[in-house]
Motif scaffolding. Structure first.
Motif, PDB file in Angstrom:
ATOM      1  N   LEU A 107       0.859  -1.317   0.002  1.00  0.00           N
ATOM      2  CA  LEU A 107       0.141  -0.160   0.003  1.00  0.00           C
ATOM      3  C   LEU A 107       0.967   1.220   0.009  1.00  0.00           C
ATOM      4  O   LEU A 107       0.478   2.106  -0.500  1.00  0.00           O
ATOM      5  CB  LEU A 107      -0.956  -0.032   1.202  1.00  0.00           C
ATOM      6  N   VAL A 108       1.847   1.185   0.897  1.00  0.00           N
ATOM      7  CA  VAL A 108       2.914   2.406   0.629  1.00  0.00           C
ATOM      8  C   VAL A 108       3.595   2.502  -0.857  1.00  0.00           C
ATOM      9  O   VAL A 108       3.620   3.587  -1.244  1.00  0.00           O
ATOM     10  CB  VAL A 108       4.053   2.242   1.621  1.00  0.00           C
ATOM     11  N   LEU A 145       0.856   4.181  -2.829  1.00  0.00           N
ATOM     12  CA  LEU A 145       0.780   5.615  -2.346  1.00  0.00           C
ATOM     13  C   LEU A 145       1.759   6.313  -3.316  1.00  0.00           C
ATOM     14  O   LEU A 145       1.612   7.511  -3.661  1.00  0.00           O
ATOM     15  CB  LEU A 145       0.845   6.072  -0.737  1.00  0.00           C
ATOM     16  N   ALA A 146       2.991   5.903  -3.150  1.00  0.00           N
ATOM     17  CA  ALA A 146       4.330   6.454  -3.653  1.00  0.00           C
ATOM     18  C   ALA A 146       3.834   6.690  -5.181  1.00  0.00           C
ATOM     19  O   ALA A 146       4.432   7.981  -5.776  1.00  0.00           O
ATOM     20  CB  ALA A 146       5.356   5.711  -3.532  1.00  0.00           C
ATOM     21  N   VAL A 147       3.282   5.978  -6.121  1.00  0.00           N
ATOM     22  CA  VAL A 147       3.172   5.964  -7.282  1.00  0.00           C
ATOM     23  C   VAL A 147       1.507   6.609  -7.569  1.00  0.00           C
ATOM     24  O   VAL A 147       1.296   6.680  -8.917  1.00  0.00           O
ATOM     25  CB  VAL A 147       3.139   4.630  -8.249  1.00  0.00           C
ATOM     26  N   LEU A 149       5.312  10.638   3.372  1.00  0.00           N
ATOM     27  CA  LEU A 149       4.064  10.417   3.812  1.00  0.00           C
ATOM     28  C   LEU A 149       3.830  11.094   5.070  1.00  0.00           C
ATOM     29  O   LEU A 149       4.594  11.041   5.979  1.00  0.00           O
ATOM     30  CB  LEU A 149       3.989   8.746   3.863  1.00  0.00           C
ATOM     31  N   THR A 150       2.597  11.487   5.113  1.00  0.00           N
ATOM     32  CA  THR A 150       1.961  11.978   6.252  1.00  0.00           C
ATOM     33  C   THR A 150       1.085  10.938   7.223  1.00  0.00           C
ATOM     34  O   THR A 150       0.275  10.314   6.452  1.00  0.00           O
ATOM     35  CB  THR A 150       1.186  13.012   6.225  1.00  0.00           C
ATOM     36  N   ARG A 151       1.503  10.526   8.043  1.00  0.00           N
ATOM     37  CA  ARG A 151       0.951   9.281   8.885  1.00  0.00           C
ATOM     38  C   ARG A 151       0.021   9.888  10.199  1.00  0.00           C
ATOM     39  O   ARG A 151       0.484  10.656  10.903  1.00  0.00           O
ATOM     40  CB  ARG A 151       1.832   8.302   9.403  1.00  0.00           C
ATOM     41  N   HIS A 156      -1.311   9.299   3.757  1.00  0.00           N
ATOM     42  CA  HIS A 156      -1.094  10.052   2.534  1.00  0.00           C
ATOM     43  C   HIS A 156       0.026  10.666   2.012  1.00  0.00           C
ATOM     44  O   HIS A 156       0.950  10.818   2.907  1.00  0.00           O
ATOM     45  CB  HIS A 156      -2.418  10.936   2.235  1.00  0.00           C
ATOM     46  N   ARG A 157       0.251  10.974   0.819  1.00  0.00           N
ATOM     47  CA  ARG A 157       1.430  11.730   0.327  1.00  0.00           C
ATOM     48  C   ARG A 157       1.545  12.941   0.830  1.00  0.00           C
ATOM     49  O   ARG A 157       0.509  13.763   0.683  1.00  0.00           O
ATOM     50  CB  ARG A 157       1.635  11.644  -1.156  1.00  0.00           C
ATOM     51  N   SER A 158       2.694  13.328   1.394  1.00  0.00           N
ATOM     52  CA  SER A 158       2.783  14.632   1.835  1.00  0.00           C
ATOM     53  C   SER A 158       2.728  15.888   0.820  1.00  0.00           C
ATOM     54  O   SER A 158       2.205  16.985   1.131  1.00  0.00           O
ATOM     55  CB  SER A 158       4.019  15.039   2.794  1.00  0.00           C
TER      56      SER A 158
END
Length: 309
Positions: A132-133, A136-138, A159-161, A274-276
């Motif tokens: 999943l990470v 998110l990255a792509v 990433l913002t967690r 989500h991506r920062s």
């Protein structure tokens, strides 16, 4: 270079086949081939190794793929957000989550979100936190629920967690069978002697429990291994054995009962990521609020679940 060329390139890379990619895109194969050829001329590099019955990415193709995926995701997000700002009742949310959360927290969050926003398209991707990470990255998913034990982002991706809750791993048995213990807890030595149903080795939970048993010098009595979450819970309900599962999967399952482990205490932290560098669209922000609200409500229903919000 245009978005249609990039979309065609990504589909061919994903499917490894021009014909299947053209069918998926509802595009004639010669048109798709021309798009790719034009893109290669504009970039000055071949993107695919073409051999009879086999297509593979070149080094240039491998470099372009994650960037093309991010560009397409950004373009889709712009369309969604512009439509929302124009007052249209539409939008899209692409949510990722591990299977163990899809049958509990995610099911409740999506139900409440859909009731409030019935015209928003929902896409759910199930997978482990590491996968999943990467998604998110792509830009393949907008937000994802991940566990703290997995999921470091690739280099160059921030990433913002938001930690949502911590839940214990508990031992479940059939409610129709006698309780496993007269006490509110059970220890690992007692558990090792019980018939244990264990997950497929791809599950993070399997690796966690195997490590704990090895550290204690214990060999569990496995009666069945390799099952997925739904199957494990059904086998337990039928009295085949017991299983170690996250506390949340017990919600609304009256055919199961649980007992907490006294030692060692096994927990996992669930976070929303989500991506920062990507501003969430309006629909994605609404889904985020629904998940936060649902997580807080779930934590109030079980002493083995602690809210971090």
């Amino acid at each position: 270079m245009n978005l249609e060329q990039l979309r065609g390139f990504v589909e061919v890379a994903r499917l490894g086949h021009f014909t299947r990619a053209s069918e998926h895109l509802h595009l004639a194969q010669p048109s798709l081939s021309r798009q790719i050829s034009t893109l290669e001329r504009e970039l000055g590099a071949e993107l695919f190794h073409r051999a009879r019955g086999h297509i593979a990415l070149t080094a240039a193709g491998e470099t372009l793929l994650p960037r093309a995926q991010r560009m397409l995701a950004e373009a889709d997000a712009i369309r969604d957000e512009m439509g929302e700002l124009a007052g249209l009742r539409r939008g899209r949310v692409r949510l990722g989550a591990p299977p163990t959360l899809c049958i509990s927290l995610v099911a409740e969050a999506i139900s409440s979100f859909h009731a409030a926003h019935p015209d928003v398209d929902l896409h759910l991707t199930e997978g482990g936190s590491r996968l999943l990470v990467e998604q998110l990255a792509v830009g393949a998913v907008d937000i994802a629920l991940i566990t703290a034990s997995e999921g470091l982002p690739p280099a160059g991706v921030s990433l913002t967690r938001t930690p949502l809750l911590t839940e214990e791993l508990v031992v479940v048995s059939a409610a129709s069978e006698p309780p496993l213990s007269t006490r509110p807890h059970i220890d690992l030595e007692q558990l090792a002697a019980l018939p244990l149903i264990v997950f497929d080795e791809s599950y993070e939970l399997r690796a966690t429990t195997d490590t704990v048993f090895r550290a204690a010098g214990l060999t569990p009595n496995r009666v069945l291994e390799g099952a997925e979450m739904d199957s494990v819970l059904r086998f337990v309900e039928r009295g085949l054995g017991v299983a170690i599962v996250p506390a949340m999967v017990l919600l609304d399952r009256p055919a199961l009962r649980s007992v907490r482990l006294s030692h060692p205490l096994m927990t996992r932290t669930v976070s929303l990521a989500h991506r920062s560098d990507v501003t969430p669209a309006v629909a994605v922000s609404a889904m985020r609020k629904a998940i936060l609200s649902t997580a807080a409500a779930v934590a109030r229903r079980d002493a083995a679940i602690t809210s971090l919000i």
